[in-house]
Design an enzyme around this catalytic site. Structure first.
Site, short mmCIF file in Angstrom:
data_model
loop_
_atom_site.label_atom_id
_atom_site.label_comp_id
_atom_site.label_asym_id
_atom_site.label_seq_id
_atom_site.Cartn_x
_atom_site.Cartn_y
_atom_site.Cartn_z
N ARG A 87 0.83 -1.20 0.00
CA ARG A 87 0.00 0.00 0.00
C ARG A 87 0.87 1.26 0.00
O ARG A 87 0.50 2.28 -0.56
CB ARG A 87 -0.94 -0.01 1.21
CG ARG A 87 -2.06 -1.03 1.08
CD ARG A 87 -3.00 -0.97 2.28
NE ARG A 87 -4.17 -1.81 2.06
CZ ARG A 87 -4.25 -3.09 2.36
NH1 ARG A 87 -3.20 -3.69 2.89
NH2 ARG A 87 -5.34 -3.79 2.13
N ASP A 147 -11.10 -4.77 7.67
CA ASP A 147 -10.13 -5.67 8.30
C ASP A 147 -10.81 -6.58 9.32
O ASP A 147 -10.50 -7.78 9.40
CB ASP A 147 -9.02 -4.86 8.97
CG ASP A 147 -8.22 -4.04 7.96
OD1 ASP A 147 -8.10 -4.48 6.80
OD2 ASP A 147 -7.76 -2.94 8.32
N ARG A 150 -12.76 -9.30 7.52
CA ARG A 150 -11.89 -10.39 7.06
C ARG A 150 -11.53 -11.32 8.21
O ARG A 150 -11.58 -12.55 8.08
CB ARG A 150 -10.63 -9.80 6.43
CG ARG A 150 -10.88 -9.22 5.05
CD ARG A 150 -9.68 -8.52 4.46
NE ARG A 150 -9.94 -8.18 3.05
CZ ARG A 150 -9.31 -7.23 2.38
NH1 ARG A 150 -8.37 -6.51 2.97
NH2 ARG A 150 -9.61 -6.99 1.12
N HIS A 174 -4.31 0.54 7.97
CA HIS A 174 -4.86 -0.44 7.03
C HIS A 174 -3.72 -0.95 6.15
O HIS A 174 -3.50 -0.49 5.04
CB HIS A 174 -5.94 0.23 6.17
CG HIS A 174 -6.62 -0.72 5.23
ND1 HIS A 174 -7.23 -1.86 5.65
CD2 HIS A 174 -6.79 -0.67 3.88
CE1 HIS A 174 -7.77 -2.49 4.61
NE2 HIS A 174 -7.50 -1.79 3.52
#
Length: 310
Positions: A87, A147, A150, A174
């Site tokens: 990211r 998150d 998940r 994140h």
């Protein structure tokens, strides 16, 4: 209620469609720089209304003037991750995109609530906040909801139980430094540590940290969009309906957890005014250290971008 979604790619289009189906706005604008894409997708969504039983007016546009007087703006614009790309690799490329998008939004809407989805998420939320000039309560990053979803799904898969009975808490940035907090993760109120061996929990935690990369590696081109879109909609629904949901979102902290002026994922109350309360939960020292380390990574990246704002 008027909602604008910036970016008509997979995340933006899926988000717009879910928002339309839930009738969370009377008017929904899908905007993208590519001519024809938002218009075509928006028309397709609108034509599904008679079957999907919704009356939301969905409009596609390339012109920010059509976003005027938006109550909520969701920013999904930016370049997606590719295999092998972190990211953070996206930092400089997407910062310029989010700055320009936010500038154009604020030309036409005076006081919107902005929900940021673009990656790297915590840093892009900071960029949108600085560029917008809005109070920090009105600029929110979608991080912990995804998150946590998940983590919940992996626990459900492991135990063979309903996802609805799994509650998870994932804090921090994140990215790879996110902090799944096992202490506050339960199944129908039962601590997950009582149901799954510690070594297996550690493996599920690691899979959660790499959840986005796992999907990127499968897809080869593009990244996750169904779960991110669903997570955005959960946040927007809490704001529009003033539900006061307690969700983990990327927000600017003011000393909580020993973190100041950094956007990082923590539990907050979301209502009609955006972030209405930040909850400072009691963490074990190891989890607090990880959260502060995660915030430091976000802060260091944000400082790299601060020069254009000063």
């Amino acid at each position: 209620m008027k909602i604008t979604v910036i970016g008509a790619g997979n995340v933006g289009a899926t988000t717009a469609f879910r928002l339309a189906e839930k009738q969370l706005a009377r008017e929904l604008v899908l905007l993208d720089v590519v001519e024809g894409i938002p218009q075509g997708k928006a028309l397709d969504m609108y034509e599904s209304g008679p079957v999907g039983l919704f009356d939301t007016k969905v409009t596609g546009s390339n012109d920010y003037a059509d976003t005027a007087n938006s109550d909520i703006v969701v920013i999904t614009a930016g370049l997606p991750r590719k295999p092998g790309m972190s990211r953070e690799d996206l930092l400089m490329m997407n910062a310029g995109i989010v700055r320009e998008v936010t500038r154009r939004i604020m030309e036409h809407s005076k006081n919107p609530i902005i929900v940021v989805v673009s990656n790297p998420l915590d840093i892009m939320t900071f960029v949108a906040w600085k560029q917008s000039g809005l109070p920090k309560e009105r600029v929110i990053g979608m991080a912990g909801v995804l998150d946590s979803a998940r983590f919940r799904s992996f626990i459900s898969m492991e135990l063979g139980v309903s996802m609805q009975d799994v509650t998870a808490c994932v804090l921090g940035g994140h990215g790879d430094a996110m902090v799944p907090v096992v202490k506050y993760t339960t199944v129908a109120g039962i601590p997950v540590a009582d149901l799954i061996p510690a070594e297996r929990i550690a493996e599920l935690v690691e899979r959660t940290r790499n959840g986005g990369a796992e999907i990127v590696n499968y897809l080869k081109q593009g990244s996750a969009f169904y779960a991110p879109a669903a997570s955005v909609v959960e946040m927007v629904e809490s704001i529009v309906l003033d539900r006061k949901r307690v969700l983990t979102c990327a927000v600017s902290l003011g000393g909580e957890y020993g973190i100041d002026k950094t956007f990082v994922g923590v539990p907050v109350k979301l209502g009609k005014n955006g972030v209405e309360q930040v909850y400072e939960i009691k963490l074990d020292q190891a989890d607090l250290d990880l959260l502060q380390k995660s915030a430091l990574i976000v802060d260091e990246n944000c400082k790299m971008l601060e020069a254009p704002f000063t």
